[in-house]
Design a protein around this motif. Sequence first.
Motif, PDB file in Angstrom:
ATOM      1  N   THR A 139       0.866  -1.191   0.000  1.00  0.00           N
ATOM      2  CA  THR A 139       0.000   0.000   0.000  1.00  0.00           C
ATOM      3  C   THR A 139       0.894   1.229   0.000  1.00  0.00           C
ATOM      4  O   THR A 139       1.641   1.454   0.958  1.00  0.00           O
ATOM      5  CB  THR A 139      -0.911   0.020   1.244  1.00  0.00           C
ATOM      6  OG1 THR A 139      -1.683  -1.187   1.285  1.00  0.00           O
ATOM      7  CG2 THR A 139      -1.837   1.225   1.223  1.00  0.00           C
ATOM      8  N   GLN A 140       0.826   2.014  -1.076  1.00  0.00           N
ATOM      9  CA  GLN A 140       1.794   3.097  -1.233  1.00  0.00           C
ATOM     10  C   GLN A 140       1.180   4.495  -1.218  1.00  0.00           C
ATOM     11  O   GLN A 140       1.905   5.485  -1.305  1.00  0.00           O
ATOM     12  CB  GLN A 140       2.581   2.896  -2.538  1.00  0.00           C
ATOM     13  CG  GLN A 140       3.366   1.597  -2.549  1.00  0.00           C
ATOM     14  CD  GLN A 140       4.246   1.444  -3.778  1.00  0.00           C
ATOM     15  OE1 GLN A 140       4.227   2.260  -4.693  1.00  0.00           O
ATOM     16  NE2 GLN A 140       5.050   0.398  -3.796  1.00  0.00           N
ATOM     17  N   ASN A 141      -0.145   4.576  -1.076  1.00  0.00           N
ATOM     18  CA  ASN A 141      -0.786   5.881  -1.053  1.00  0.00           C
ATOM     19  C   ASN A 141      -1.796   5.928   0.097  1.00  0.00           C
ATOM     20  O   ASN A 141      -2.535   4.964   0.326  1.00  0.00           O
ATOM     21  CB  ASN A 141      -1.494   6.166  -2.381  1.00  0.00           C
ATOM     22  CG  ASN A 141      -1.867   7.635  -2.530  1.00  0.00           C
ATOM     23  OD1 ASN A 141      -2.665   8.178  -1.767  1.00  0.00           O
ATOM     24  ND2 ASN A 141      -1.292   8.283  -3.539  1.00  0.00           N
ATOM     25  N   ILE A 152       2.944   7.286   0.742  1.00  0.00           N
ATOM     26  CA  ILE A 152       3.269   6.917   2.111  1.00  0.00           C
ATOM     27  C   ILE A 152       4.791   6.835   2.256  1.00  0.00           C
ATOM     28  O   ILE A 152       5.469   6.208   1.444  1.00  0.00           O
ATOM     29  CB  ILE A 152       2.639   5.570   2.489  1.00  0.00           C
ATOM     30  CG1 ILE A 152       1.107   5.686   2.504  1.00  0.00           C
ATOM     31  CG2 ILE A 152       3.142   5.089   3.856  1.00  0.00           C
ATOM     32  CD1 ILE A 152       0.386   4.362   2.699  1.00  0.00           C
ATOM     33  N   LEU A 153       5.308   7.473   3.292  1.00  0.00           N
ATOM     34  CA  LEU A 153       6.736   7.429   3.606  1.00  0.00           C
ATOM     35  C   LEU A 153       6.909   6.726   4.949  1.00  0.00           C
ATOM     36  O   LEU A 153       6.425   7.204   5.975  1.00  0.00           O
ATOM     37  CB  LEU A 153       7.313   8.846   3.684  1.00  0.00           C
ATOM     38  CG  LEU A 153       8.773   8.966   4.132  1.00  0.00           C
ATOM     39  CD1 LEU A 153       9.705   8.318   3.105  1.00  0.00           C
ATOM     40  CD2 LEU A 153       9.147  10.425   4.359  1.00  0.00           C
ATOM     41  N   ILE A 154       7.609   5.600   4.947  1.00  0.00           N
ATOM     42  CA  ILE A 154       7.837   4.833   6.173  1.00  0.00           C
ATOM     43  C   ILE A 154       9.152   5.263   6.798  1.00  0.00           C
ATOM     44  O   ILE A 154      10.200   5.269   6.151  1.00  0.00           O
ATOM     45  CB  ILE A 154       7.870   3.326   5.881  1.00  0.00           C
ATOM     46  CG1 ILE A 154       6.514   2.868   5.309  1.00  0.00           C
ATOM     47  CG2 ILE A 154       8.211   2.528   7.139  1.00  0.00           C
ATOM     48  CD1 ILE A 154       6.544   1.504   4.682  1.00  0.00           C
ATOM     49  N   VAL A 155       9.088   5.637   8.069  1.00  0.00           N
ATOM     50  CA  VAL A 155      10.296   5.997   8.825  1.00  0.00           C
ATOM     51  C   VAL A 155      10.622   4.827   9.756  1.00  0.00           C
ATOM     52  O   VAL A 155       9.772   4.373  10.513  1.00  0.00           O
ATOM     53  CB  VAL A 155      10.076   7.285   9.652  1.00  0.00           C
ATOM     54  CG1 VAL A 155      11.356   7.655  10.394  1.00  0.00           C
ATOM     55  CG2 VAL A 155       9.627   8.432   8.753  1.00  0.00           C
ATOM     56  N   TRP A 156      11.865   4.351   9.700  1.00  0.00           N
ATOM     57  CA  TRP A 156      12.240   3.136  10.429  1.00  0.00           C
ATOM     58  C   TRP A 156      13.526   3.378  11.204  1.00  0.00           C
ATOM     59  O   TRP A 156      14.526   3.798  10.629  1.00  0.00           O
ATOM     60  CB  TRP A 156      12.412   1.987   9.437  1.00  0.00           C
ATOM     61  CG  TRP A 156      12.299   0.609  10.020  1.00  0.00           C
ATOM     62  CD1 TRP A 156      13.295  -0.317  10.152  1.00  0.00           C
ATOM     63  CD2 TRP A 156      11.119  -0.016  10.553  1.00  0.00           C
ATOM     64  NE1 TRP A 156      12.818  -1.467  10.728  1.00  0.00           N
ATOM     65  CE2 TRP A 156      11.477  -1.313  10.972  1.00  0.00           C
ATOM     66  CE3 TRP A 156       9.802   0.399  10.710  1.00  0.00           C
ATOM     67  CZ2 TRP A 156      10.570  -2.208  11.545  1.00  0.00           C
ATOM     68  CZ3 TRP A 156       8.887  -0.479  11.281  1.00  0.00           C
ATOM     69  CH2 TRP A 156       9.268  -1.766  11.687  1.00  0.00           C
ATOM     70  N   THR A 178       9.225  -3.408   4.221  1.00  0.00           N
ATOM     71  CA  THR A 178       9.900  -3.031   2.985  1.00  0.00           C
ATOM     72  C   THR A 178      11.257  -2.395   3.251  1.00  0.00           C
ATOM     73  O   THR A 178      11.482  -1.804   4.315  1.00  0.00           O
ATOM     74  CB  THR A 178       9.032  -2.039   2.186  1.00  0.00           C
ATOM     75  OG1 THR A 178       9.735  -1.648   1.014  1.00  0.00           O
ATOM     76  CG2 THR A 178       8.712  -0.802   3.008  1.00  0.00           C
ATOM     77  N   LYS A 179      12.148  -2.500   2.294  1.00  0.00           N
ATOM     78  CA  LYS A 179      13.468  -1.857   2.400  1.00  0.00           C
ATOM     79  C   LYS A 179      13.391  -0.384   2.012  1.00  0.00           C
ATOM     80  O   LYS A 179      14.330   0.381   2.257  1.00  0.00           O
ATOM     81  CB  LYS A 179      14.478  -2.567   1.493  1.00  0.00           C
ATOM     82  CG  LYS A 179      14.651  -4.059   1.778  1.00  0.00           C
ATOM     83  CD  LYS A 179      15.263  -4.303   3.139  1.00  0.00           C
ATOM     84  CE  LYS A 179      15.525  -5.805   3.365  1.00  0.00           C
ATOM     85  NZ  LYS A 179      16.042  -6.072   4.724  1.00  0.00           N
ATOM     86  N   GLU A 180      12.275   0.007   1.402  1.00  0.00           N
ATOM     87  CA  GLU A 180      12.114   1.395   0.947  1.00  0.00           C
ATOM     88  C   GLU A 180      11.616   2.256   2.106  1.00  0.00           C
ATOM     89  O   GLU A 180      10.417   2.498   2.248  1.00  0.00           O
ATOM     90  CB  GLU A 180      11.137   1.451  -0.240  1.00  0.00           C
ATOM     91  CG  GLU A 180      11.582   0.656  -1.456  1.00  0.00           C
ATOM     92  CD  GLU A 180      12.896   1.184  -2.040  1.00  0.00           C
ATOM     93  OE1 GLU A 180      13.068   2.417  -2.096  1.00  0.00           O
ATOM     94  OE2 GLU A 180      13.751   0.352  -2.395  1.00  0.00           O
ATOM     95  N   VAL A 181      12.537   2.662   2.958  1.00  0.00           N
ATOM     96  CA  VAL A 181      12.181   3.440   4.143  1.00  0.00           C
ATOM     97  C   VAL A 181      13.090   4.658   4.258  1.00  0.00           C
ATOM     98  O   VAL A 181      14.157   4.716   3.639  1.00  0.00           O
ATOM     99  CB  VAL A 181      12.310   2.590   5.432  1.00  0.00           C
ATOM    100  CG1 VAL A 181      11.389   1.382   5.385  1.00  0.00           C
ATOM    101  CG2 VAL A 181      13.755   2.162   5.666  1.00  0.00           C
ATOM    102  N   PRO A 198       4.755  15.333   6.109  1.00  0.00           N
ATOM    103  CA  PRO A 198       3.303  15.114   6.193  1.00  0.00           C
ATOM    104  C   PRO A 198       2.860  13.725   5.754  1.00  0.00           C
ATOM    105  O   PRO A 198       1.823  13.231   6.215  1.00  0.00           O
ATOM    106  CB  PRO A 198       2.732  16.185   5.258  1.00  0.00           C
ATOM    107  CG  PRO A 198       3.768  17.260   5.242  1.00  0.00           C
ATOM    108  CD  PRO A 198       5.088  16.545   5.330  1.00  0.00           C
ATOM    109  N   GLU A 199       3.629  13.072   4.889  1.00  0.00           N
ATOM    110  CA  GLU A 199       3.229  11.761   4.373  1.00  0.00           C
ATOM    111  C   GLU A 199       3.807  10.600   5.186  1.00  0.00           C
ATOM    112  O   GLU A 199       3.607   9.430   4.858  1.00  0.00           O
ATOM    113  CB  GLU A 199       3.669  11.623   2.910  1.00  0.00           C
ATOM    114  CG  GLU A 199       5.164  11.538   2.671  1.00  0.00           C
ATOM    115  CD  GLU A 199       5.878  12.889   2.581  1.00  0.00           C
ATOM    116  OE1 GLU A 199       6.952  12.949   1.955  1.00  0.00           O
ATOM    117  OE2 GLU A 199       5.366  13.874   3.153  1.00  0.00           O
ATOM    118  N   ALA A 200       4.506  10.890   6.299  1.00  0.00           N
ATOM    119  CA  ALA A 200       5.275   9.869   7.017  1.00  0.00           C
ATOM    120  C   ALA A 200       4.440   9.057   8.008  1.00  0.00           C
ATOM    121  O   ALA A 200       3.415   9.496   8.523  1.00  0.00           O
ATOM    122  CB  ALA A 200       6.441  10.525   7.752  1.00  0.00           C
TER     123      ALA A 200
END
Length: 253
Positions: A139-141, A152-156, A178-181, A198-200
């Motif tokens: 899910t990317q939006n 969507i921005l994932i902070v890890w 995901t590795k895309e963080v 805002p998208e995080a």
Amino acid sequence: MHFSLMKRVVAAMALTLVAGTAFAEDIRIGAGAAPTENILKPIRAAFEKASGITLNTISNGPKQAFIELEKGTVDAAAAGLALDDWWALLKKEGVAVANPGAYQGQVIGKDRVVVITHKDNRLPALSKEQLQGIFSGKTQNWKDVGGKDMPILIVWGSLIPGTNSMFSKVALGGTAVTKEVLDATTAEDVKDKVKSNPEAIGIGPAAIVDDSIWSPKSPEVARDITLLTKGAPSAKIQKLLGFIKGDGAKLIK
């Protein structure tokens, strides 16, 4: 005052200050996000005032905290993990624990892991299925989970593996993240990056939530917070433990 007498007074004061510095006690604790944010930060000022002991927290995560404890550079280590889970994490990270029996662990509190988003992205709730979709990258939006039309921005956080592993196990049902963080370090750094984007979305101990971010309702993730010593706790660590269970209890989030 006579000059020679004044010199003696000044010298005596200097010796007193040096002696006070030399004999002042301090505690050094290597810690993960859960003990730092939920317990050690909230009690620090009151504990120092009550005990005269300086409390120094090094936010380096459960792996490095254990390594420093083994080397003797900290007095204790603390993590948001049950002791068996701590040993399992160290094994996974390639850290050999030659003699687990040499260490003593005490549960000093409980922690809830929560989801956090930007304060303007106020979704009321995210289900387990929605979180699995978001953190897996499928899910990317935000519009796909009832939010605004934005990616969507994932902070890890790299220094909160106990938080991450518990959240992945319970809330994500073992679904791989995901590795895309956007890489972060501590829980406070995760929070700062979520505040700035805002998208995080990110995760952290419940204690980091305030008016600067939003926390949607999500599946409950709770865990023990354990303090670990090599051998029996020292006298100053016993003072800390006593304060946590006594006067400090009302300060713990």
